[in-house]
Design a protein around this motif. Sequence first.
Motif, mmCIF file in Angstrom:
data_model
loop_
_atom_site.group_PDB
_atom_site.id
_atom_site.type_symbol
_atom_site.label_atom_id
_atom_site.label_comp_id
_atom_site.label_asym_id
_atom_site.label_seq_id
_atom_site.Cartn_x
_atom_site.Cartn_y
_atom_site.Cartn_z
ATOM 1 N N ARG A 111 -13.372 6.312 35.842
ATOM 2 C CA ARG A 111 -12.953 4.981 36.163
ATOM 3 C C ARG A 111 -12.696 4.105 35.050
ATOM 4 O O ARG A 111 -12.108 3.269 35.161
ATOM 5 C CB ARG A 111 -14.241 4.563 37.168
ATOM 6 N N GLY A 112 -13.417 4.442 33.829
ATOM 7 C CA GLY A 112 -13.242 3.652 32.727
ATOM 8 C C GLY A 112 -12.114 3.365 32.259
ATOM 9 O O GLY A 112 -11.498 2.489 31.746
ATOM 10 N N GLN A 113 -11.060 4.552 32.461
ATOM 11 C CA GLN A 113 -9.829 4.751 32.066
ATOM 12 C C GLN A 113 -8.828 3.461 32.576
ATOM 13 O O GLN A 113 -8.108 2.928 32.315
ATOM 14 C CB GLN A 113 -9.163 5.989 32.236
ATOM 15 N N GLU A 153 -10.316 0.819 34.197
ATOM 16 C CA GLU A 153 -10.747 -0.274 33.890
ATOM 17 C C GLU A 153 -10.297 -0.983 32.576
ATOM 18 O O GLU A 153 -9.742 -1.890 32.533
ATOM 19 C CB GLU A 153 -12.396 -0.495 33.832
ATOM 20 N N ALA A 154 -10.150 0.016 31.675
ATOM 21 C CA ALA A 154 -9.707 -0.321 30.543
ATOM 22 C C ALA A 154 -8.159 -0.943 30.483
ATOM 23 O O ALA A 154 -7.752 -1.989 29.620
ATOM 24 C CB ALA A 154 -9.583 0.714 29.360
ATOM 25 N N LYS A 166 1.475 5.074 31.992
ATOM 26 C CA LYS A 166 1.107 4.993 30.579
ATOM 27 C C LYS A 166 -0.116 5.726 30.451
ATOM 28 O O LYS A 166 -0.344 6.152 29.654
ATOM 29 C CB LYS A 166 1.194 3.734 29.984
ATOM 30 N N VAL A 167 -1.101 5.298 31.340
ATOM 31 C CA VAL A 167 -2.613 5.702 31.036
ATOM 32 C C VAL A 167 -2.782 6.795 32.034
ATOM 33 O O VAL A 167 -3.268 8.042 31.695
ATOM 34 C CB VAL A 167 -3.319 4.566 31.081
ATOM 35 N N PRO A 212 -0.262 10.388 32.754
ATOM 36 C CA PRO A 212 -0.263 11.464 31.989
ATOM 37 C C PRO A 212 -1.493 12.343 31.795
ATOM 38 O O PRO A 212 -1.486 13.500 31.413
ATOM 39 C CB PRO A 212 0.061 10.638 30.632
ATOM 40 N N GLN A 213 -2.479 11.566 32.078
ATOM 41 C CA GLN A 213 -3.907 12.590 31.956
ATOM 42 C C GLN A 213 -3.866 13.371 33.117
ATOM 43 O O GLN A 213 -4.310 14.517 33.088
ATOM 44 C CB GLN A 213 -4.854 11.567 31.745
ATOM 45 N N LYS A 223 -3.123 19.374 22.659
ATOM 46 C CA LYS A 223 -3.343 19.442 21.362
ATOM 47 C C LYS A 223 -3.915 17.921 21.025
ATOM 48 O O LYS A 223 -3.564 16.917 21.525
ATOM 49 C CB LYS A 223 -1.879 19.442 20.686
ATOM 50 N N GLY A 224 -4.875 17.878 20.254
ATOM 51 C CA GLY A 224 -5.538 16.844 19.701
ATOM 52 C C GLY A 224 -6.254 16.046 20.757
ATOM 53 O O GLY A 224 -7.039 15.199 20.381
ATOM 54 N N GLN A 225 -6.533 16.532 22.057
ATOM 55 C CA GLN A 225 -7.472 16.059 22.774
ATOM 56 C C GLN A 225 -8.741 17.054 23.203
ATOM 57 O O GLN A 225 -8.471 17.786 24.163
ATOM 58 C CB GLN A 225 -6.963 15.852 24.328
ATOM 59 N N ASN A 226 -9.668 16.995 22.246
ATOM 60 C CA ASN A 226 -10.623 17.729 22.722
ATOM 61 C C ASN A 226 -11.958 17.051 23.687
ATOM 62 O O ASN A 226 -12.759 16.774 22.804
ATOM 63 C CB ASN A 226 -11.414 18.300 21.497
ATOM 64 N N TYR A 227 -11.674 17.101 24.702
ATOM 65 C CA TYR A 227 -12.406 16.594 25.668
ATOM 66 C C TYR A 227 -12.513 17.211 27.045
ATOM 67 O O TYR A 227 -11.772 17.832 27.267
ATOM 68 C CB TYR A 227 -12.282 15.065 25.960
#
Lengths: 368, 257
Positions: free
Chosen positions: A261-263, A265-266, A280-281, A284-285, A364-368
């Motif tokens: 949810r934070g995504q 909200e941000a 954009k946010v 893509p995720q 790549k680059g997203q280690n979560y």
Amino acid sequence: MTDRTAAHEDWTRPPAATTGVIGWMRKNLFSSWLNSLMTLLAIYVLISTIPGLFQWAFIDAIWGDNPPEVCKNMPGACWSFINEKYRLILFGVYPYEEQWRPLVAMIIFLTLIFGSCIKPLWVLGKWIMAIWAVGLVMVGILMWGGVLGMEYVDQSQWGGLPLTLFLATFGAVLSFPLAILLALGRRSDMPAIKTICVVYIELIRGVPLISILFMASVMFPLFLPTGVSIDKLLRAVVGLILFSAAYGAEIVRGGLQAIPRGQYEAADAMGLTYWQKMGKVILPQALRITIPPMVNGFIGGFKDTSLVLIIGLFDLLYATRLAFQDISWRPYYIEGYVFCALIYFCFCFFMSRYSQWLERYLAKGQNY
Amino acid sequence: MAAAAQTQASPTTGSVVELRHVHKWYGEFHVLKDINLQVRLGERVVVCGPSGSGKSTMIRCINRLEEHQRGHIFVEGKELTNDLRQVDAIRKEVGMVFQHFNLFPHMTVLENLILGPTWVRKIPRKEAIDTAMMYLERVKIPEQANKHPGQLSGGQQQRVAIARSLCMKPKIMLFDEPTSALDPEMIKEVLDVMVELAEEGMTMICVTHEMGFARTVGDTMVFMDQGEIVEMAPPAEFFANPKNERTQLFLSQILSH
């Protein structure tokens, strides 16, 4: 550091590799009596199937250009059948003399698909769309003909692999944006939009693909004014798109739900509009994590295209069946199905491998 | 409550944020009860209170991440209503820093910073990058610009989040427990950035349990409990001489160790 003695060496280093072939086997294949039993069982199954299959497919097989009589009462596979009929299987009932056209069209089409998948070509950016447009026009001209001295070939004569590829590609590619819209709509705050999307998804998911194809083919023309007719192929593609969009929507919805949810909200707090936030946010995720189920869906959809035979389109599988309608080749249907299965497998395997690469690339680059 | 007075409400002169008789319910639960608060330009308001007291909900109402159900909220003279354009206009001017940073993990630090400026403020990309780098210098991590948030420590991520808000050139900053999710050794680096920001005169509303920070930079302390503002006073008075029993109890609990 330098005064380290030899005695120290053996505990400062990692233990020596104790694996080797025997070590590996002991560790992985015979670690317990149950594991050993399973290993032996697996070996038994392999021994009792593989050599026989190999014998049939290669050693006893009859290759090359032979009449069906040669294969009679022979123990091996009769690949002469494929030799004789591969053009029927690949291109259906497209006029024999003109079959170079679907071949070239298919090569162009596959080049477009593979080209779009290759990372170095992504620098072309928006040009990719233009290249596709040009490519598809060329494919259309080749398939239909009627210009440049090429004989006109009606769509009802198209068939085989090109048809399967067209159906699968357009079904998958065009259903994707629709799936995203449906998923967003289902999570919308606006009750009207939400209701429409829920009803659509549940309705379409609740009926078999065959009935949708039937409706697209038989019922849809009833709603059109007399004299207007829409191409049968187009109707089938629309049916496939509508069907896979409903499934895709639920996959995308799963992805959307996985985004914290934070995504949202941000993005809101920044003052992004709804479409900016999604484009954009969130998407893509969300779409990255839906790659495995999405590709699963595409692979399923690719094989589901074989159901179009019920509305009289000669796809790859149906063309294969046509091939052994020939009375003298009838006993060799297994060879036909094996050949057809191999073609399906090549495409599905490519999709599977490509999706694994894409997942790694996007992670790549997203280690979560 | 006179309905006529409410409909003709307009913000009090001189306040950049004003909450007037604000109420909110979650179902039957009355989470904000008659909240009144005025924040002047350049004022630093620190909100504290036990968990569940409604302090986060209150500041989330100010940029409409939560909707209030009664009363009025004015930001920069504009009232928050259901009008989405009004809401977006207000969000442009109000920066927010979250407890869990909420950076966008699929973008690099720099992309996180220029997203708002380029899409919301329509600033040319080049200019947005320059601004972003300037703010990254200020939060002391310009060298991380091309990394993804997942590769940074919590403290670094929170500093990026602050820089991301600042890139929008906000007039007001909201902080929702910005240090609560951080390891102790990283709290200071984030607080230092916040202190610096306060010293430059930024209007700030800050929900935090960092009482040292409150004492140093706060102009006004707000203590909330059970959805109400129980006490409001300048920090010196608030800490030395709390009037309400609940404030005294709360302060004795958090200052005792």
